[in-house]
Design an enzyme around this catalytic site. Structure first.
Site, short mmCIF file in Angstrom:
data_model
loop_
_atom_site.label_atom_id
_atom_site.label_comp_id
_atom_site.label_asym_id
_atom_site.label_seq_id
_atom_site.Cartn_x
_atom_site.Cartn_y
_atom_site.Cartn_z
N HIS A 49 42.09 -15.74 44.28
CA HIS A 49 42.09 -16.32 45.62
C HIS A 49 43.30 -17.23 45.79
CE1 HIS A 49 38.07 -15.94 47.89
NE2 HIS A 49 38.18 -14.92 47.06
N GLU B 257 41.38 -9.60 51.51
CA GLU B 257 40.76 -10.36 52.57
C GLU B 257 41.80 -11.27 53.20
OE1 GLU B 257 38.18 -11.63 49.66
OE2 GLU B 257 36.39 -10.62 50.42
#
Length: 323
Positions: free
Chosen positions: A30, A98
């Site tokens: 992330h 994402e």
């Protein structure tokens, strides 16, 4: 979950997990945490290098997204380097991405079909680099999304890392069965998971591969704590993701996600994530997924007291599981 723990603590917890009987580590890639309260987001490749030195089991990014923040060639180099340092232990998990992590470098954020096509083209680039480099030759690529001029990876392991693709839908699962070494998915209702495994096997069979010998990997979120009440508090505050019932791949900011997460209620976790203080309830759920056909299951507990979780699951859960 590198969104939730500083990197040094994540490495120490990986070693602690191994001392309690766990045999592998999946680390999230992330750029930002899901919600601001999680508070961290370290660079996965640096952390994986440290995990490799502190543990003896398998490890990999679950999952990284080539083509936005990093070109597939750079991902291939990072993976090959880890595999050269830790032969037979490192695997490469790839996903379609994402917006929370990938929009930060400013490209157009495509819809899901294009993201999936980009991912599989990135797989082609990485496989070409692995195969060509092992054969001692340069490779090229000119596709719809990526270009690679003549080059090779100069640091390679004797055997290329396994490539696993993240699949949440039947089309991606089937393409994974046809093109890569294995599949990763996340906890979901039994019917959905069974359908994904079926499609993966179909894809493998179409190209003459034996899906029984290919890794089928599950990332399973859960919330355990000494009491049911604490387990639910942890789920709501630390991992509301598990109860969110809307698509999340287009959310761009942890602060936006925080607003959506405030709508999650205890009943939203039902059928999606086990929230319980009873180790036997968790063991039964993990066993159900093993029986469904998954080979490797990586557990993520929502609570902050990971040491207690690792001790209890190492003592009361892992020994009772049947492969």
């Amino acid at each position: 979950m590198l969104e939730r723990f500083p990197p040094a603590e994540a490495v120490a917890l990986s070693a602690l997990a191994e001392s309690h009987g766990f045999t592998g580590v999946m680390a999230s890639d992330h750029f930002q945490p899901w919600i601001p309260a999680q508070g961290e987001s370290s660079f996965v490749w640096s952390v994986l290098g440290a995990i490799g030195e502190r543990t003896r089991g398998d490890f990999g990014p679950g999952v990284t997204t080539p083509g936005f923040r990093m070109h597939p060639a750079v991902v291939a180099q990072a993976s090959a380097t880890l595999a050269a340092m830790h032969p037979g232990r490192h695997w490469l998990g790839l996903g379609s991405g994402e917006a929370l992590n990938e929009h930060v470098v400013g490209p157009y954020w495509p819809e899901a079909p294009e993201r999936i096509n980009r991912m599989f083209e990135a797989v082609d680039v990485i496989k070409k680099l692995f195969a060509g480099s092992l054969a001692g030759r340069d490779v090229r690529h000119s596709g719809q999304h990526f270009k690679l001029e003549a080059t090779r990876l100069w640091t390679m392991p004797a055997v290329a890392p396994e490539i696993l693709v993240a699949a949440s839908g039947p089309v991606t699962a089937k393409r994974a069965g046809r093109t890569v070494d294995g599949m990763i998915t996340i906890g979901a209702p039994t019917e959905k998971l069974a359908a994904l495994l079926t499609r993966f096997r179909e894809g493998a069979r179409e190209v003459g591969r034996d899906a029984a010998r290919m890794p089928k990997v599950l990332q399973l979120h859960l919330s355990w704590a000494p009491t049911d009440e604490q387990a639910m508090r942890d789920a709501l505050s630390e991992w509301p993701n598990g109860g969110l019932r809307i698509p999340r791949s287009d959310i761009r900011s942890p602060f936006e996600f925080e607003q959506l997460a405030r709508t999650v209620r205890p009943e939203d976790f039902a059928g999606r994530m086990v929230v319980s203080a009873d180790p036997d309830v968790h063991r039964a759920d993990i066993q159900r997924h093993l029986d469904l056909g998954f080979d490797r299951i990586y557990l993520h507990n929502a609570g902050r007291d990971q040491a207690a979780f690792l001790e209890v699951f190492g003592r009361d859960v892992l020994p009772g599981l049947r492969a």
